[in-house]
Scaffold this motif. Structure first.
Motif, PDB file in Angstrom:
ATOM      1  N   LYS A  22       0.930  -1.294   0.082  1.00  0.00           N
ATOM      2  CA  LYS A  22      -0.050   0.080   0.035  1.00  0.00           C
ATOM      3  C   LYS A  22       0.917   1.231   0.063  1.00  0.00           C
ATOM      4  O   LYS A  22       1.692   1.507   0.790  1.00  0.00           O
ATOM      5  CB  LYS A  22      -1.101  -0.069   1.176  1.00  0.00           C
ATOM      6  CG  LYS A  22      -2.206   0.392   0.907  1.00  0.00           C
ATOM      7  CD  LYS A  22      -3.356   0.426   2.067  1.00  0.00           C
ATOM      8  CE  LYS A  22      -4.416   0.651   1.743  1.00  0.00           C
ATOM      9  NZ  LYS A  22      -5.560   0.115   2.549  1.00  0.00           N
ATOM     10  N   GLY A  23       0.474   2.119  -0.884  1.00  0.00           N
ATOM     11  CA  GLY A  23       1.034   3.300  -1.005  1.00  0.00           C
ATOM     12  C   GLY A  23       2.472   3.368  -1.813  1.00  0.00           C
ATOM     13  O   GLY A  23       3.126   4.644  -1.754  1.00  0.00           O
ATOM     14  N   ILE A  70       5.908   3.730 -14.463  1.00  0.00           N
ATOM     15  CA  ILE A  70       5.757   3.048 -15.838  1.00  0.00           C
ATOM     16  C   ILE A  70       6.264   3.888 -16.914  1.00  0.00           C
ATOM     17  O   ILE A  70       5.876   4.830 -17.397  1.00  0.00           O
ATOM     18  CB  ILE A  70       3.925   2.996 -16.109  1.00  0.00           C
ATOM     19  CG1 ILE A  70       2.974   2.670 -14.892  1.00  0.00           C
ATOM     20  CG2 ILE A  70       3.593   2.098 -17.272  1.00  0.00           C
ATOM     21  CD1 ILE A  70       3.609   1.027 -14.466  1.00  0.00           C
ATOM     22  N   PRO A  71       7.345   3.072 -17.333  1.00  0.00           N
ATOM     23  CA  PRO A  71       8.157   3.921 -18.324  1.00  0.00           C
ATOM     24  C   PRO A  71       7.458   3.833 -19.843  1.00  0.00           C
ATOM     25  O   PRO A  71       7.427   2.803 -20.177  1.00  0.00           O
ATOM     26  CB  PRO A  71       9.494   3.406 -18.229  1.00  0.00           C
ATOM     27  CG  PRO A  71       9.122   1.873 -17.896  1.00  0.00           C
ATOM     28  CD  PRO A  71       7.963   1.998 -16.962  1.00  0.00           C
ATOM     29  N   ILE A 120       2.585   5.756 -11.400  1.00  0.00           N
ATOM     30  CA  ILE A 120       3.435   6.944 -11.962  1.00  0.00           C
ATOM     31  C   ILE A 120       3.736   6.994 -13.330  1.00  0.00           C
ATOM     32  O   ILE A 120       4.718   6.110 -13.411  1.00  0.00           O
ATOM     33  CB  ILE A 120       4.170   7.643 -10.880  1.00  0.00           C
ATOM     34  CG1 ILE A 120       3.258   7.712  -9.367  1.00  0.00           C
ATOM     35  CG2 ILE A 120       4.889   8.953 -11.479  1.00  0.00           C
ATOM     36  CD1 ILE A 120       4.384   8.422  -8.310  1.00  0.00           C
ATOM     37  N   ASP A 121       3.507   7.726 -14.270  1.00  0.00           N
ATOM     38  CA  ASP A 121       4.030   7.720 -15.579  1.00  0.00           C
ATOM     39  C   ASP A 121       5.396   8.297 -15.387  1.00  0.00           C
ATOM     40  O   ASP A 121       5.849   9.348 -14.751  1.00  0.00           O
ATOM     41  CB  ASP A 121       3.305   8.419 -16.761  1.00  0.00           C
ATOM     42  CG  ASP A 121       2.166   7.799 -16.899  1.00  0.00           C
ATOM     43  OD1 ASP A 121       2.042   6.186 -17.346  1.00  0.00           O
ATOM     44  OD2 ASP A 121       0.989   8.369 -17.178  1.00  0.00           O
ATOM     45  N   LYS A 168      11.389   9.535  -7.778  1.00  0.00           N
ATOM     46  CA  LYS A 168       9.974   9.621  -7.848  1.00  0.00           C
ATOM     47  C   LYS A 168       9.407   8.384  -7.541  1.00  0.00           C
ATOM     48  O   LYS A 168       8.001   8.525  -7.144  1.00  0.00           O
ATOM     49  CB  LYS A 168       9.566  10.174  -9.266  1.00  0.00           C
ATOM     50  CG  LYS A 168      10.095  11.513  -9.539  1.00  0.00           C
ATOM     51  CD  LYS A 168       9.618  11.960 -10.829  1.00  0.00           C
ATOM     52  CE  LYS A 168      10.981  12.319 -11.892  1.00  0.00           C
ATOM     53  NZ  LYS A 168      10.949  11.986 -13.278  1.00  0.00           N
ATOM     54  N   VAL A 169       9.917   7.185  -7.663  1.00  0.00           N
ATOM     55  CA  VAL A 169       9.091   6.061  -7.755  1.00  0.00           C
ATOM     56  C   VAL A 169       9.756   5.093  -6.743  1.00  0.00           C
ATOM     57  O   VAL A 169      11.218   5.321  -6.607  1.00  0.00           O
ATOM     58  CB  VAL A 169       8.614   5.423  -9.050  1.00  0.00           C
ATOM     59  CG1 VAL A 169       7.894   6.386  -9.801  1.00  0.00           C
ATOM     60  CG2 VAL A 169      10.113   5.014  -9.931  1.00  0.00           C
ATOM     61  N   ASP A 170       9.233   3.888  -6.256  1.00  0.00           N
ATOM     62  CA  ASP A 170      10.072   2.794  -5.370  1.00  0.00           C
ATOM     63  C   ASP A 170      10.391   1.672  -6.286  1.00  0.00           C
ATOM     64  O   ASP A 170      11.323   0.974  -6.069  1.00  0.00           O
ATOM     65  CB  ASP A 170       8.838   2.285  -4.438  1.00  0.00           C
ATOM     66  CG  ASP A 170       8.502   3.319  -3.484  1.00  0.00           C
ATOM     67  OD1 ASP A 170       9.094   3.693  -2.550  1.00  0.00           O
ATOM     68  OD2 ASP A 170       7.197   3.814  -3.603  1.00  0.00           O
TER      69      ASP A 170
END
Lengths: 485, 95
Positions: free
Chosen positions: A254-255, A260-261, A292-293, A392-394
């Protein structure tokens, strides 16, 4: 227990611990499966006598406190095993019997496992279909006309056909993840430096990394925990505290932010791969992750970069095969130089020779800057793309491969089309990152397809957790029929 | 740029691999298609980019310059295709 070999590694470990089955019975069951599966050509060498001895030894004095207590394992024939022939799938090492054990396999044995045999692979791990092996191509248990992927094709085939409860491969440009994807199994390439390279036949030293290939994500965490760790004998081994991936495996994601490249949607990609990707996104979103794009703008340059860096390193690593100290030696030639030239010409297969020539050329005087230095610069840009995204992303979700398993012989006449198979896996090696390939669905022909999760350096636990949650909610089932026995 | 047969024979010489004359044509074709693919990199301007020399955030470890093993001559020689007691044997080098 007739179906013990259908089980996952973690279920097998439980059965051994509770004495439902002995290590000897388990080992005998795998030996029977292997003897019935000669058609797959997954094994180069079997070590049955030694395995049976080790199983008996375990049963007489069981130690169940270890991660891999009493379990026989077959490994890729790229790992040197003491007193057991190690060929790297090559004629040039056809008669090579190491006097030492690779650190990674030693770690497995120190955790209670023992050797069942050595698995076929592309020659020196150079290939994406296991068709370059001196010992013949391996067949995918999914279908008798299909490649098992490569270079760890013997590993993926053996695992999917229940010839070993888990296995290990090596991944220089996708050699664990692509075969895992082609056989509906789990394959993990760890962060560069997490698993020691000592005692692994070298291909491209700045890219090579060993990793687990398993039936489930839980199994993967157990194997990774067992095989990884600092090793003084590998100068690029990361010196950090050992992690307990299996104990810390959690399915709550969760979270978490999943990138997504957009660059991973390539021309001519089958619609099914796109649909699979959509399905993967939905599963993670439903589990509470945020999509997230992102953009990894230099993705299309990863393969051309790889085909400079990897052959360059290979040409230098493979210079050691001279017919003098070990391996094959040609009987032809009137002097030392001709002996070298004939040894290497007869000892190496076509793909290996091609790559040595590419590597020699890009490193040769007058061309170094235009090719090798250029590639090292682009590699920097590719790494920076990932570094920027991971602020920006995990984790990042992509397809593992641009297609499902292809037919034997389909791509052997066109090296570039073969290389394109690794389009989604190669960037990860160039950046040294961990990535997990998960079975996620079947195409309309019924062949497995995989999705890939890419993480930050040393973020193995998070990737395994996301994979674990994904696996529970994906509902993928291995439906391989045992047509070969 | 394109690689011709002579260049390929030269590179093969550098790599100490004898190439069958009959195979040079197909090798030339394969290598040229690979180089065409590789040369996509020329689309990128990399003038201001530092080449990547290590993907690890650590420098290579150094160790004390001392002997850590040895006395393993037998093991080192055991896989030699041709040996004479404690030596590797190669074709005659000096006339």
């Amino acid at each position: 227990m007739s179906n013990i070999t259908n089980l996952s590694l973690s279920e097998i470990l439980k059965s051994i611990k509770s004495k439902k089955i002995s290590s000897l019975e388990l080992t005998q069951a795998y030996i029977k499966n292997i003897e019935n599966a000669k058609k797959l050509n997954a094994f180069v060498t079997t070590t049955f006598d030694q395995a049976l001895e080790n199983a008996k030894k375990f049963d007489n004095k069981p130690n169940n406190e270890q991660l891999l207590s009493g379990v026989p394992l077959a490994v890729k024939d790229l790992f040197c095993t003491e007193n057991v022939k190690t060929t790297a799938g090559s004629n040039i090492l056809n008669n090579f019997i190491p006097s030492y054990e690779s650190t990674v396999t030693k770690n497995l044995w120190n955790n209670g496992a023992f050797l069942l045999g050595k698995l076929n692979c592309d020659e020196f791990a150079m290939g994406s279909s296991n068709e370059t092996s001196f010992f013949g191509n391996v067949i995918n248990p999914v279908g008798d006309h299909l490649v098992p992927g490569g270079s760890s094709g013997g590993s993926s085939s053996a695992l999917a056909a229940d010839l070993t409860p888990a296995t290990i491969g090596t991944d220089t440009g996708g050699s664990i993840r692509q075969p895992a994807s082609f056989t509906g199994t789990v394959g993990f390439k760890p962060t560069y430096g997490l698993c020691s390279r000592w005692g692994i036949v070298a291909f491209a030293s700045s890219l090579d990394q060993a990793g687990p290939m398993t039936k489930t994500v839980n199994d993967c965490s157990i194997m990774l925990e067992a095989m990884s760790g600092f090793d003084d004998k590998d100068s690029t081994s990361i010196n950090k505290k050992k992690e307990t991936y299996s104990k810390n495996l959690k399915d709550n994601i969760k979270g978490l932010k999943i990138g997504i490249p957009k660059e991973y949607r390539v021309d001519n990609m089958p619609k099914e791969i796109d649909e699979l990707w959509e399905k993967g996104k939905k599963i993670l979103k439903d589990l509470g992750a945020q999509l997230i794009d992102i953009s990894l703008p230099h993705t299309k340059y990863a393969l051309p970069t790889y085909y400079i860096v990897a052959p360059a390193e290979a040409s230098s690593n493979l210079a050691r095969y001279d017919g003098v100290r070990y391996g094959y030696r040609s009987q032809k030639g009137k002097d030392l130089i001709e002996m070298y030239e004939n040894t290497r010409s007869e000892g190496f297969g076509d793909e290996v020779k091609r790559r040595i020539l590419i590597g020699t050329y890009v490193l040769s005087s007058g061309y170094y800057d235009a090719y090798y230095l250029k590639a090292q610069k682009v590699r920097q840009l590719i790494k920076k793309d990932f570094d920027d995204s991971f602020t920006k992303v995990d984790a990042i979700l992509t397809p593992s491969t641009p297609s499902s398993a292809f037919k034997i012989g389909e791509k052997t006449n066109d090296p570039v089309s073969m290389y394109l198979n690794d389009i989604f896996t190669v960037p990860v090696n160039l950046a040294g990152l961990p990535a997990l390939s998960l079975p996620a669905g079947l195409d309309k022909k019924g062949y497995p397809l995989g999705l890939q999760l890419i993480g930050k350096a040393l973020d193995e636990q998070k990737i395994l957790n996301i994979g674990y949650a994904f696996e529970k909610n994906c509902g993928y089932k291995n439906e391989i029929k045992k047509w070969w026995s | 740029m394109s690689l011709d047969k002579e260049k390929i024979k030269h590179v093969a010489k550098l790599a100490r691999i004898s190439v069958d004359e009959a195979k040079v044509a197909s090798l030339t074709k394969d290598l040229n298609s690979i180089f065409k693919f590789i040369e996509q990199l020329n689309e990128l301007n990399t003038d201001k980019v530092e080449p990547l020399t290590s993907i690890l955030n650590q420098s290579l470890r150094s160790r004390k310059d001392e002997i850590s093993d040895g006395k393993i001559r037998e093991k080192i020689l055991q896989n030699s295709p041709k040996k004479n007691e404690e030596f590797f044997v190669v074709p005659k080098v000096v006339e």
